[in-house]
Every structure is written in C-alpha cells, then in structure tokens.
Write an enzyme that holds these catalytic residues in place. Structure first.
Site, PDB file in Angstrom:
ATOM      1  N   TRP A 187       0.820  -1.213   0.000  1.00  0.00           N
ATOM      2  CA  TRP A 187       0.000   0.000   0.000  1.00  0.00           C
ATOM      3  C   TRP A 187       0.858   1.269   0.000  1.00  0.00           C
ATOM      4  O   TRP A 187       1.852   1.364   0.709  1.00  0.00           O
ATOM      5  CB  TRP A 187      -0.887   0.003   1.242  1.00  0.00           C
ATOM      6  CG  TRP A 187      -1.623   1.296   1.450  1.00  0.00           C
ATOM      7  CD1 TRP A 187      -1.136   2.448   2.005  1.00  0.00           C
ATOM      8  CD2 TRP A 187      -2.972   1.583   1.096  1.00  0.00           C
ATOM      9  NE1 TRP A 187      -2.094   3.434   2.019  1.00  0.00           N
ATOM     10  CE2 TRP A 187      -3.236   2.924   1.470  1.00  0.00           C
ATOM     11  CE3 TRP A 187      -3.993   0.834   0.512  1.00  0.00           C
ATOM     12  CZ2 TRP A 187      -4.475   3.524   1.272  1.00  0.00           C
ATOM     13  CZ3 TRP A 187      -5.232   1.437   0.320  1.00  0.00           C
ATOM     14  CH2 TRP A 187      -5.461   2.762   0.693  1.00  0.00           C
ATOM     15  N   MET A 188       0.401   2.282  -0.790  1.00  0.00           N
ATOM     16  CA  MET A 188       1.001   3.611  -0.783  1.00  0.00           C
ATOM     17  C   MET A 188      -0.100   4.646  -0.898  1.00  0.00           C
ATOM     18  O   MET A 188      -1.058   4.462  -1.643  1.00  0.00           O
ATOM     19  CB  MET A 188       1.964   3.783  -1.961  1.00  0.00           C
ATOM     20  CG  MET A 188       2.571   5.176  -2.069  1.00  0.00           C
ATOM     21  SD  MET A 188       3.608   5.396  -3.543  1.00  0.00           S
ATOM     22  CE  MET A 188       2.348   5.496  -4.822  1.00  0.00           C
ATOM     23  N   ASN A 189       0.036   5.780  -0.122  1.00  0.00           N
ATOM     24  CA  ASN A 189      -0.835   6.921  -0.388  1.00  0.00           C
ATOM     25  C   ASN A 189      -0.026   8.212  -0.431  1.00  0.00           C
ATOM     26  O   ASN A 189       0.844   8.344  -1.291  1.00  0.00           O
ATOM     27  CB  ASN A 189      -2.051   6.970   0.546  1.00  0.00           C
ATOM     28  CG  ASN A 189      -1.763   6.966   2.023  1.00  0.00           C
ATOM     29  OD1 ASN A 189      -1.435   5.933   2.605  1.00  0.00           O
ATOM     30  ND2 ASN A 189      -1.907   8.104   2.675  1.00  0.00           N
ATOM     31  N   ASP A 190      -0.260   9.177   0.423  1.00  0.00           N
ATOM     32  CA  ASP A 190       0.252  10.543   0.252  1.00  0.00           C
ATOM     33  C   ASP A 190       1.753  10.625  -0.012  1.00  0.00           C
ATOM     34  O   ASP A 190       2.555   9.961   0.651  1.00  0.00           O
ATOM     35  CB  ASP A 190       0.000  11.371   1.512  1.00  0.00           C
ATOM     36  CG  ASP A 190      -1.449  11.411   1.926  1.00  0.00           C
ATOM     37  OD1 ASP A 190      -2.279  10.794   1.240  1.00  0.00           O
ATOM     38  OD2 ASP A 190      -1.740  12.036   2.952  1.00  0.00           O
ATOM     39  N   GLN A 225       3.635   7.772   2.145  1.00  0.00           N
ATOM     40  CA  GLN A 225       2.943   6.951   3.131  1.00  0.00           C
ATOM     41  C   GLN A 225       2.899   5.513   2.627  1.00  0.00           C
ATOM     42  O   GLN A 225       2.432   5.246   1.513  1.00  0.00           O
ATOM     43  CB  GLN A 225       1.526   7.475   3.358  1.00  0.00           C
ATOM     44  CG  GLN A 225       1.472   8.799   4.117  1.00  0.00           C
ATOM     45  CD  GLN A 225       1.755   8.598   5.591  1.00  0.00           C
ATOM     46  OE1 GLN A 225       0.878   8.243   6.371  1.00  0.00           O
ATOM     47  NE2 GLN A 225       3.003   8.819   5.990  1.00  0.00           N
ATOM     48  N   ARG A 249      -1.862  17.512  12.311  1.00  0.00           N
ATOM     49  CA  ARG A 249      -1.000  16.690  11.465  1.00  0.00           C
ATOM     50  C   ARG A 249      -0.530  17.418  10.209  1.00  0.00           C
ATOM     51  O   ARG A 249      -0.880  18.548   9.940  1.00  0.00           O
ATOM     52  CB  ARG A 249      -1.731  15.404  11.073  1.00  0.00           C
ATOM     53  CG  ARG A 249      -3.064  15.562  10.345  1.00  0.00           C
ATOM     54  CD  ARG A 249      -3.611  14.170  10.044  1.00  0.00           C
ATOM     55  NE  ARG A 249      -4.927  14.177   9.411  1.00  0.00           N
ATOM     56  CZ  ARG A 249      -6.064  14.018  10.052  1.00  0.00           C
ATOM     57  NH1 ARG A 249      -6.088  13.877  11.370  1.00  0.00           N
ATOM     58  NH2 ARG A 249      -7.217  13.997   9.384  1.00  0.00           N
ATOM     59  N   ASP A 250       0.302  16.688   9.446  1.00  0.00           N
ATOM     60  CA  ASP A 250       0.743  17.036   8.099  1.00  0.00           C
ATOM     61  C   ASP A 250       1.614  18.298   8.055  1.00  0.00           C
ATOM     62  O   ASP A 250       1.323  19.243   7.314  1.00  0.00           O
ATOM     63  CB  ASP A 250      -0.455  17.202   7.159  1.00  0.00           C
ATOM     64  CG  ASP A 250      -1.360  15.986   7.120  1.00  0.00           C
ATOM     65  OD1 ASP A 250      -0.901  14.911   7.545  1.00  0.00           O
ATOM     66  OD2 ASP A 250      -2.507  16.107   6.671  1.00  0.00           O
ATOM     67  N   GLU A 299      -6.389  18.570   4.999  1.00  0.00           N
ATOM     68  CA  GLU A 299      -5.152  17.818   5.173  1.00  0.00           C
ATOM     69  C   GLU A 299      -4.076  18.381   4.241  1.00  0.00           C
ATOM     70  O   GLU A 299      -4.349  19.130   3.301  1.00  0.00           O
ATOM     71  CB  GLU A 299      -5.379  16.330   4.886  1.00  0.00           C
ATOM     72  CG  GLU A 299      -6.341  15.672   5.872  1.00  0.00           C
ATOM     73  CD  GLU A 299      -6.481  14.184   5.675  1.00  0.00           C
ATOM     74  OE1 GLU A 299      -6.348  13.442   6.669  1.00  0.00           O
ATOM     75  OE2 GLU A 299      -6.730  13.751   4.528  1.00  0.00           O
ATOM     76  N   TRP A 332     -10.106   8.343  -1.129  1.00  0.00           N
ATOM     77  CA  TRP A 332     -10.363   7.573   0.077  1.00  0.00           C
ATOM     78  C   TRP A 332     -11.689   6.830   0.042  1.00  0.00           C
ATOM     79  O   TRP A 332     -11.894   5.912   0.841  1.00  0.00           O
ATOM     80  CB  TRP A 332     -10.283   8.472   1.305  1.00  0.00           C
ATOM     81  CG  TRP A 332      -8.875   8.834   1.673  1.00  0.00           C
ATOM     82  CD1 TRP A 332      -8.286  10.063   1.627  1.00  0.00           C
ATOM     83  CD2 TRP A 332      -7.854   7.931   2.138  1.00  0.00           C
ATOM     84  NE1 TRP A 332      -6.976   9.998   2.016  1.00  0.00           N
ATOM     85  CE2 TRP A 332      -6.676   8.703   2.346  1.00  0.00           C
ATOM     86  CE3 TRP A 332      -7.816   6.558   2.392  1.00  0.00           C
ATOM     87  CZ2 TRP A 332      -5.484   8.141   2.792  1.00  0.00           C
ATOM     88  CZ3 TRP A 332      -6.624   5.994   2.837  1.00  0.00           C
ATOM     89  CH2 TRP A 332      -5.485   6.782   3.038  1.00  0.00           C
TER      90      TRP A 332
END
Length: 471
Positions: free
Chosen positions: A21-24, A40, A138-139, A193, A282
């Site tokens: 899995w990969m996201n941001d 991520q 966050r972020d 975000e 998402w």
C-alpha cells in the site's frame, strides 16, 4: 474478482511501489541532483496500516528507483505525512518533520535528521517537538521564508477536523513559535489535510507575486456529495505571520476524482514549484484492483499563476519529458466528423488533440480497451465532461462510476493532452488551465481512442507511446 480486474497493468512512467500500500507523497525534496520522493507506505501489506515513509529517487522525474523504508512505524507510533527541507548550500543535513500518530489517539509533530543525503534517518530524542494534545493535528509542511535580509522557516500544519491551518515560525528548525491560524473557509463536511504554501509570480512578473495555499479536502460524515477526496487552493498574500486570501472561497485544483495530497518539492532547481500528488480517493482506495502494488503517484506538475477571466488561476503543466516526447511525435491532421476511425494507443500513451470548436462543434472522445469499462470525454458549450462507466467500473465501488465536469472559457482554438499510463488518466486542458485526473479500467492491452465531431473540420493529433523500461 471479475476477469476484467485481473488485467489492471502497472504504470510505466508514474511511480508505484514494487508491492504493498502507498498513499500521500511526503518529504518531497531535490538534493544533490536527485528528486527524493517519500510516501505513506505499509511495508507489511496491501491495505492501509503500519504507516511508514517509503522512499524513491529520480534523476529526471521520469525514472524512479525505490529504496529501503526511510522512517518505519514502531510500537505505539505510526509515521504520518510531513515534509523535508534541505540546507541551501547543499552540504548540510536534511531535516524532516512528520506527524507521530500514537496509539492513544493523539497526533503531534516530530523531527528527524539525515546526514547521508536522505537514505537513513535519526529521529530527534526529544520527539515529539510540537504537541497540542490534539487528535487531528498533522501534516507539517515546512517552507523557507526570506524577508528583510533574514531567512526563517515557516511550518504549516492542520487541525484537520476544525478546517484550520496553523502557522509556526523557527530560526533553527528546532524550536517553533505560533504565528497565526487560517480557516475555516469554504464548505463544511470535510477535513483539511496536507497544506502547502507556494509563492508564485502572477503572469510571470517577478514584481507581482502571490502566495497560493494548497489544501486537500476529504469528505466526512453522512451528509456528503459522494465525491470523497479532492484538492483546492486559495490565492492570497503572506507576510511571514498570517495568510490573507484574495477571495472568500477555495478553488478546485483538479476536477477529477483521483488527485489528492499534492505538495511541492523543497529546493527545486530554479526555484520552480513542482507538485506531486497521490492518484487515489479515500472512498474506494482500498477496493481498487491492483496487485501486488496499491497506490500510484501523479505526474509531477510545474505550477504557475496566470490571470484567467480577470482572476489569478493556478496552471499545472506536465514535466519536460512529456513535452519532449510529444515534440518528437508525428502529427497528423484529419477532417473530423461522426464516423472517423479510431486511433490505436499502446495503453501507456500521450495523446494531444488540437481543433477549433467554432468549426467542429462538439468533440467527443471515447477510450475503449479489453474490458467492459469505458471512458468518455465531451467538449462543448464551455465545458468538458469526463465519464467513466461500464460493469467493470461498477464492480470496483458504487462511487467509482462518475462524471467530472470542468467549466471552460469560450476560447479557441482548443487543446487537450491526455496522459494514459495503464490505469492512470490525467487530462491537461489548454496550457494546463484545468486538469482532470482519474483512475480508469481499460485493461492491459491496446486502447482505441475514437474521436468524433459534429462537423467535418480539421483536428490535429499527436501520439507518443511509452515503452516499459527494460528490467
């Protein structure tokens, strides 16, 4: 899994992890001749979890090499999104800020340093270094701010549920002082975000600059429009303390369903603003049928600010290698009409179309592969509509079939650049005044692009197919 889903190919010229899995995108930085992409990543499986920072590098934004995990999750702590800044002399260490997401539910900002060009990292022993006792803080995105001969660092982070960006300042990348907050702004029912703040000259004039605040917005709760994730931006002014918008509402950054968490590279050559985003949503990211990898990055996009209809608008252009390939492509001009034969694409292709809508009337483009899904684009009456449909699309998720609409000025001539790389489709309108990014399910073989116009007037096409890299 339906047979059509087994044919989802791996992209050729977009980054995907070898597996899992990969996201941001995280920690984007250019350092010592390499573009560093952190992201991520779940090093242990194909679903979200065990969040860590994966790592890849590229010399040219086209060819990527994946490396070992840079920052790994640990007992009681996951490593969420963040950013990296480079010493401007190119010799000092790299400094990363990221969100520590603790098992007790609260989120805080932590720091790590790399002395070997970004391949190994040492977290600060005093982590976390910025803690509000919040569950949605966050972020962190750290940028350099130069004014009155003195440089300092500005950190943007979000209180996601409150739709607020918090700004902090530092002289040493260690201690931070709160400056101001921005928001909420725009519609409710979303969290904010992955903020970024980018300084750009308006219409290329260095003495007329604006600051552009990038925001990723994700729908939450039951009262939503069902689009899931998207990105917006706000044009305004920044004085090192507070951001002041010029207009009261955010502007949509990408009109598709699958462009999220886009942020810019620190220390890009020539001070260019180069943005990279996650091509996912998402609503259905965990259901998209790719294996052994899950998650892909967009093309890197070069950002500029241009006056369109009297308003500053963000312009997104593909990286240089795309234009280089198109410049070498053979161009053909054919009379449009309702019965033109299709153009055959490899499925990893660039297709540019140019025409005069006043002469052709509405233009329709359909993409068909070896599945029972399809993609249709319609350009007419001041708008572009992109629709993905068919049983294979419906099987992914109820929210996957969709129509994206882009309002267009009544300008001629018209130009569309379609970047198709397996299951990734990015459409650049005009010179990048609008973009539409969608995941698609067209199979693993050739794709037919059928172009139809209301009237038989000239349409020019350029096609460049991209071969897979040799193992």
């Amino acid at each position: 899994m339906p047979p059509a889903h087994r044919t989802v190919p791996r992209p050729v010229f977009h980054f995907t992890p070898r597996r899992n899995w990969m996201n941001d995108p995280n920690g984007l930085v250019h350092h010592r001749g390499l573009w560093h992409l952190y992201f991520q990543y779940n090093p242990e499986g194909p679903d979200w979890g065990n969040m860590s920072w994966g790592h890849a590098t590229s010399p040219d934004l086209e060819h990527w090499t994946e490396h070992a995990v840079a920052l790994s999750h640990r007992a009681g702590e996951q490593i969420y999104s963040g950013s990296i800044v480079a010493a401007r002399d190119g010799e000092g260490p790299l400094t990363a800020y990221y969100t520590s997401a603790y098992d007790d539910g609260h989120q805080a900002q932590s720091r790590a340093v790399s002395h070997d060009g970004g391949f190994t990292w040492t977290p600060a022993p005093e982590n976390p270094v910025l803690d509000r006792g919040s569950r949605a803080f966050r972020d962190p995105k750290v940028i350099r701010y130069d004014a009155e001969g003195a440089a300092r660092w500005i950190m943007l982070a979000v209180e996601a549920d409150d739709r607020q960006v918090l700004l902090y300042a530092s002289r040493d990348l260690r201690s931070w002082e709160f400056q101001s907050s921005f928001g909420p702004l725009g519609g409710a029912g979303v969290v904010w975000e992955c903020p970024d703040l980018v300084r750009l000259p308006l219409d290329g004039h260095p003495d007329d600059e604006r600051w552009v605040l990038l925001l990723s917005t994700n729908e939450v709760g039951d009262d939503t429009r069902g689009e899931g994730s998207s990105m917006h931006y706000v044009v305004g002014h920044f004085d090192g303390v507070a951001f002041t918008p010029e207009r009261p509402r955010p502007t949509r950054l990408d009109h598709g369903r699958d462009f999220y968490a886009g942020v810019t590279f620190d220390n890009a050559p020539g001070d260019e603003a180069v943005m990279l985003g996650w091509m996912g949503n998402w609503r259905y990211a965990d259901a998209f049928p790719s294996t052994p990898w899950r998650g892909a990055m967009s093309l890197p996009r070069r950002l500029s600010l241009r006056t369109v209809d009297g308003v500053p608008r963000l312009v997104q252009q593909p990286p240089g290698f795309v234009r280089d390939r198109l410049a070498r492509a053979t161009r053909s001009t054919f009379p449009g009409g309702p019965d033109r034969p299709g153009i055959t694409l490899s499925g990893h292709s660039l297709l540019e179309l140019c025409w005069d809508p006043a002469a052709t009337g509405a233009l329709r483009l359909s993409l068909h592969g070896d599945t029972d899904a399809r993609v249709d684009l319609q350009h007419d009456s001041g708008s572009l509509r992109l629709t993905r449909s068919g049983p294979a699309a419906e099987a992914v998720h109820p929210g996957f079939p969709s129509t994206s609409t882009v309002p267009l000025p009544d300008a001629t001539p018209a130009r569309l650049l379609l970047v198709l790389d397996g299951p990734l489709l990015e459409v650049f309108v005009g010179d990048g005044e609008a973009t539409v990014s969608n995941l698609v399910l067209l199979g693993g073989g050739p794709v037919t692009a059928a172009v139809r116009t209301e009237r038989a007037a000239p349409v020019t096409a350029a096609v460049a197919d991209v071969a897979p890299a040799t193992p």
